[in-house]
Design a protein around this motif. Structure first.
Motif, PDB file in Angstrom:
ATOM      1  N   GLU A  64      24.979   2.782  16.768  1.00 56.58           N
ATOM      2  CA  GLU A  64      24.537   1.687  15.901  1.00 56.58           C
ATOM      3  C   GLU A  64      25.127   1.778  14.497  1.00 56.58           C
ATOM      4  OE1 GLU A  64      21.074   4.720  15.938  1.00 56.58           O
ATOM      5  OE2 GLU A  64      22.840   4.177  17.118  1.00 56.58           O
ATOM      6  N   ARG A  74      27.444   3.590   7.754  1.00 62.67           N
ATOM      7  CA  ARG A  74      26.023   3.341   7.488  1.00 62.67           C
ATOM      8  C   ARG A  74      25.334   2.801   8.730  1.00 62.67           C
ATOM      9  NH1 ARG A  74      24.723   2.961   1.829  1.00 62.67           N
ATOM     10  NH2 ARG A  74      26.595   3.151   0.537  1.00 62.67           N
ATOM     11  N   LEU A  75      24.020   2.912   8.727  1.00 62.81           N
ATOM     12  CA  LEU A  75      23.218   2.291   9.775  1.00 62.81           C
ATOM     13  C   LEU A  75      21.847   1.961   9.223  1.00 62.81           C
ATOM     14  CD1 LEU A  75      20.871   4.305  11.274  1.00 62.81           C
ATOM     15  CD2 LEU A  75      22.942   5.582  11.773  1.00 62.81           C
ATOM     16  N   LYS A  76      21.226   0.972   9.807  1.00 61.14           N
ATOM     17  CA  LYS A  76      19.849   0.621   9.478  1.00 61.14           C
ATOM     18  C   LYS A  76      18.987   0.956  10.679  1.00 61.14           C
ATOM     19  CE  LYS A  76      20.865  -2.929   6.028  1.00 61.14           C
ATOM     20  NZ  LYS A  76      20.656  -4.334   5.579  1.00 61.14           N
ATOM     21  N   THR A  77      17.871   1.611  10.417  1.00 62.39           N
ATOM     22  CA  THR A  77      17.020   2.084  11.502  1.00 62.39           C
ATOM     23  C   THR A  77      15.567   2.071  11.042  1.00 62.39           C
ATOM     24  OG1 THR A  77      16.699   3.913  13.062  1.00 62.39           O
ATOM     25  CG2 THR A  77      17.254   4.509  10.812  1.00 62.39           C
ATOM     26  N   THR A  78      14.702   2.609  11.869  1.00 64.10           N
ATOM     27  CA  THR A  78      13.286   2.744  11.536  1.00 64.10           C
ATOM     28  C   THR A  78      12.891   4.205  11.690  1.00 64.10           C
ATOM     29  OG1 THR A  78      12.787   0.498  12.274  1.00 64.10           O
ATOM     30  CG2 THR A  78      10.939   2.022  12.089  1.00 64.10           C
ATOM     31  N   PRO A  83      11.339   0.824   7.623  1.00 60.96           N
ATOM     32  CA  PRO A  83      12.776   0.546   7.647  1.00 60.96           C
ATOM     33  C   PRO A  83      13.522   1.525   6.740  1.00 60.96           C
ATOM     34  CG  PRO A  83      11.614  -1.117   6.369  1.00 60.96           C
ATOM     35  CD  PRO A  83      10.565  -0.281   7.027  1.00 60.96           C
ATOM     36  N   ALA A  84      14.678   1.969   7.202  1.00 62.59           N
ATOM     37  CA  ALA A  84      15.466   2.942   6.445  1.00 62.59           C
ATOM     38  C   ALA A  84      16.941   2.586   6.525  1.00 62.59           C
ATOM     39  CB  ALA A  84      15.232   4.353   6.976  1.00 62.59           C
ATOM     40  N   GLU A  85      17.647   2.858   5.434  1.00 60.02           N
ATOM     41  CA  GLU A  85      19.100   2.701   5.402  1.00 60.02           C
ATOM     42  C   GLU A  85      19.724   4.084   5.304  1.00 60.02           C
ATOM     43  OE1 GLU A  85      22.614   0.975   2.488  1.00 60.02           O
ATOM     44  OE2 GLU A  85      20.692  -0.090   2.572  1.00 60.02           O
ATOM     45  N   GLN A 103      13.118   1.792   1.156  1.00 58.64           N
ATOM     46  CA  GLN A 103      12.901   0.865   0.051  1.00 58.64           C
ATOM     47  C   GLN A 103      11.565   0.132   0.132  1.00 58.64           C
ATOM     48  OE1 GLN A 103      16.409  -1.344  -1.350  1.00 58.64           O
ATOM     49  NE2 GLN A 103      17.547  -0.521   0.400  1.00 58.64           N
ATOM     50  N   THR A 163      26.247  -1.632  -4.160  1.00 58.35           N
ATOM     51  CA  THR A 163      25.529  -0.737  -3.274  1.00 58.35           C
ATOM     52  C   THR A 163      24.271  -0.196  -3.936  1.00 58.35           C
ATOM     53  OG1 THR A 163      26.784   1.177  -4.035  1.00 58.35           O
ATOM     54  CG2 THR A 163      27.639  -0.007  -2.107  1.00 58.35           C
TER      55      THR A 163
END
Length: 232
Positions: A64, A74-78, A83-85, A103, A163
């Protein structure tokens, strides 16, 4: 005189090695280190990726993840239902650092307690509050980002300027809440404060590659900004 003679013999020995075409002892040791660096894979890291992995290996383990406009992986996940980056940084094409930014933390103290428990289960007991405070004061806890490392591809200048790391480096204030160190990893649980919001972060760093980062001028380091001042 004996010391001078010894020094001369070492120099002559090195010169002889070079002249004969055979590798010197120093060259042989360096070759061994280079070989070990290529095969190094830590037992620690972030989730399923390990320090020392190549970008290709990391992307295979985290399909992902993708290269962002700023050129970093980078990836965005949980994580923990939040939620986390995630930003992954590479040094000489080896995974060397990972930042996880949260965030949307409504209750920072509850979040800190949970993360402290989870990270302690993985990395052992954290440094005491007194130790962390002393290390921060002495500059032994460098504030740097995984995105400071070389991007995987050429960045879009407009995108890279916007960023999260750029905002934190330019306007953010930080507090290291907890810190863990093992022979393989350095991990900080950090609270960042921006003018309009707060951000929690877990910043992982490979202990092996940390010394190589000390003199690095990254895009978001204080040293990089000092270099930019010279242009004004």
């Amino acid at each position: 005189m004996k010391f001078k003679a010894l020094g001369l013999s070492v120099v002559l020995g090195l010169s002889a090695g070079c002249a004969s075409g055979k590798p010197t002892a120093l060259e042989r040791r360096q070759a061994v280190r280079d070989s070990l660096d290529k095969t190094y894979r830590s037992t620690e890291g972030f989730q399923t990726v390990r320090w020392g992995m190549t970008p290709e290996e990391v992307r295979a383990a985290l399909p992902e993840a993708s290269v962002a406009p700023d050129g970093t992986l980078r990836l965005k996940t949980t994580i923990a239902e939040l939620p986390a980056e995630v930003a992954l940084g590479f040094l000489d094409n080896r995974l060397a650092a990972v930042d996880v930014f949260f965030q949307e933390v409504a209750e920072p103290r509850t979040f800190q307690t949970l993360m402290r428990d989870l990270l302690t289960r993985k990395f052992g007991e954290p440094k005491t509050a007194r130790e962390v405070k002393r290390q921060v004061k002495w500059g032994d806890v460098p504030v740097r980002f995984a995105a400071d490392l070389a991007p995987l591809q050429e960045a879009d200048g407009t995108a890279s300027a916007a960023t999260l790391e750029s905002a934190l480096a330019g306007q953010g204030q930080f507090k290291v809440l907890n810190r863990w160190t093992t022979p393989e990893s350095h991990v900080n649980l950090t609270q960042w404060t921006l003018p309009a919001r707060g951000i929690m972060a877990i910043q992982y760093e490979s202990a092996k590659y940390a010394p190589k980062r000390e003199g690095l001028i990254g895009r978001y380091t204080a040293k990089a900004r000092q270099e930019l001042v010279k242009e004004l």
